[in-house]
Design an enzyme around this catalytic site. Structure first.
Site, PDB file in Angstrom:
ATOM      1  CE1 TYR A 190      39.729  22.408 -23.043  1.00  0.00           C
ATOM      2  CE2 TYR A 190      39.332  24.028 -24.749  1.00  0.00           C
ATOM      3  CZ  TYR A 190      39.140  23.593 -23.466  1.00  0.00           C
ATOM      4  OH  TYR A 190      38.365  24.319 -22.597  1.00  0.00           O
ATOM      5  N   PRO A 192      27.104  25.284 -22.260  1.00  0.00           N
ATOM      6  CG  PRO A 192      27.067  26.587 -24.212  1.00  0.00           C
ATOM      7  CD  PRO A 192      27.992  25.788 -23.342  1.00  0.00           C
ATOM      8  CG  LEU A 193      23.693  23.733 -26.033  1.00  0.00           C
ATOM      9  CD1 LEU A 193      23.936  23.304 -27.465  1.00  0.00           C
ATOM     10  CD2 LEU A 193      22.272  24.250 -25.862  1.00  0.00           C
ATOM     11  N   GLY A 194      24.422  21.955 -21.455  1.00  0.00           N
ATOM     12  CA  GLY A 194      24.502  20.844 -20.526  1.00  0.00           C
ATOM     13  C   GLY A 194      25.410  19.738 -21.019  1.00  0.00           C
ATOM     14  N   GLY A 214      18.611  17.173 -26.342  1.00  0.00           N
ATOM     15  CA  GLY A 214      17.563  16.159 -26.442  1.00  0.00           C
ATOM     16  C   GLY A 214      17.995  14.924 -27.206  1.00  0.00           C
ATOM     17  CG  HIS A 263      41.831  25.560 -18.305  1.00  0.00           C
ATOM     18  ND1 HIS A 263      42.210  24.878 -19.427  1.00  0.00           N
ATOM     19  CD2 HIS A 263      40.505  25.324 -18.186  1.00  0.00           C
ATOM     20  CE1 HIS A 263      41.166  24.250 -19.949  1.00  0.00           C
ATOM     21  NE2 HIS A 263      40.129  24.497 -19.195  1.00  0.00           N
TER      22      HIS A 263
END
Length: 380
Positions: free
Chosen positions: A109, A256-258, A264, A175
């Site tokens: 990263y 986890p939040l796409g 949204g 990884h």
């Protein structure tokens, strides 16, 4: 997918892809200037390590961590321009103040810059948190290749320890699985590091059930990390979630939040920087897919409106309700978004609400693969 022999054409295509795209999809872009100046002399928020909010814990194997963790990648790379280092440090320290004790990073990263930032941010309370990082790549000046040879694993760990300002890594993941190195050799190398006290727990990322079982027979695996969210359900179908339950292994969903979609806040008009945002190359983030998948966000919003919550909070609450060994690691680079994510901890889904979410989701179709076909070759 199961392990299989790669033909020459596939191998050549894979090597070409690695060289040209620097392992797109693993969370890596080159950004040598992300931390061009030290933050040691910045007046970053001071943390009172004795006064912090509490959060219940969950077990990743034998590693005990907060029920919600923090993914730190997006602070430094891959979702657009990096945040200022001082803002990233403030966000990480605020997460600790609010009860988070599990922080996820990796050498790729940045590369390297995120580990350095996490190490600086956690230094005041290092002994009170668990740090996860990852090995598995040979990072060169112009190309990146898979490398999980035992001698390379040791080299990566020594360098990660320095960047993280610590004497041990709480959870060390491979990884991506390296088809050129037997997983038993990888597990054996990590076992040696555990015996030396430089690593405390072993994890795998994007591994299939065969690899997990083989690795676990050599060195107990504490956690599996793979993409998993309300809209991405592959691990429910390929046996990975089941084998975690069978063997007592924790599961850590990345994305986890796409990858931001379930907040949204994205739509068909959202621009993605082709140089700095890895999502720009993902099938699920084309304008067509972004529009077609909106019923999924609408479903989450419908439940959110009844619980004074947000779609993000419902998506995270759903993951935590799915299995008690699941620890989501939503990522953010700012404190308001952090507060929203951690608000999911207070959202309780009843058994009937959970089942209704499941039933309604089955009526919907997810459009677009989670990554393109070539990028998926890095996932078993």
């Amino acid at each position: 997918m199961e392990n299989k022999e790669m033909n020459n054409d596939s191998g050549n295509s894979r090597r070409k892809f690695i060289q040209q795209n620097a392992v797109a999809g693993i969370g890596l872009v080159f950004a040598s200037s992300l931390m061009s100046s030290s933050t040691n002399d910045l007046e970053i928020n001071k943390v009172d390590i004795d006064k912090k909010e509490k959060m219940t814990t969950r077990n990743l194997g034998k590693l005990k961590v907060s029920a919600l963790g923090a993914g730190c990648m997006s602070i430094s790379a891959n979702y657009g321009s990096p945040a200022k280092p001082e803002e990233g440090i403030k966000t990480i320290r605020k997460a600790y103040e609010k009860g988070v004790t599990f922080f996820d990073t990796a050498e790729v990263y940045g590369p390297y810059t995120n580990e350095a930032l996490v190490g600086e941010a956690l230094a005041p309370f290092r002994d009170k948190v668990a740090v996860a990082t990852k090995f598995g790549f040979q990072i060169g000046a112009s190309q990146i290749t898979l490398n999980s040879r035992p001698e390379h694993i040791r080299k990566v760990v020594e360098e990660s320890l320095k960047r993280l300002r610590t004497d041990r890594i709480d959870l060390l993941y491979q990884h991506r699985v390296d088809p050129n190195v037997p997983i038993e050799d990888v597990a054996g190398a990590v076992k040696d590091l555990i015996n030396e006290g430089k690593v405390l727990h072993f994890g795998l990322s994007e591994a299939n059930t065969t690899t997990i079982r083989k690795a676990h027979s050599v060195q107990p695996v504490s956690a599996i990390q793979s993409e998993y969210s309300f809209m991405e359900r592959s691990v429910e179908k390929n046996g990975v979630l089941d084998i975690c339950e069978e063997l007592g292994i924790g599961f850590v969903p990345w994305g986890p939040l796409g990858m931001g979609y379930l907040t949204g806040k994205l739509n068909a008009q959202t621009p993605f920087d082709t140089k700095l945002d890895l999502r720009s190359a993902f099938d699920r983030f084309t304008p067509e897919s972004l529009a077609a998948n909106m019923p999924i966000v609408n479903l989450l919003n419908r439940f959110a409106s009844n619980k004074n919550a947000t779609s993000s909070q419902i998506a995270l609450a759903w993951l935590m309700a799915k299995k008690t060994f699941i620890v989501p690691i939503p990522g953010t680079r700012n404190i308001p978004h952090l507060n929203e994510n951690l608000g999911a901890y207070d959202v309780q889904l009843s058994a009937s609400e959970f089942q209704e979410l499941e039933t309604e989701f089955l009526k919907l179709q997810v459009h677009g693969g989670r990554m393109n076909a070539m990028q998926m070759t890095f996932c078993e």
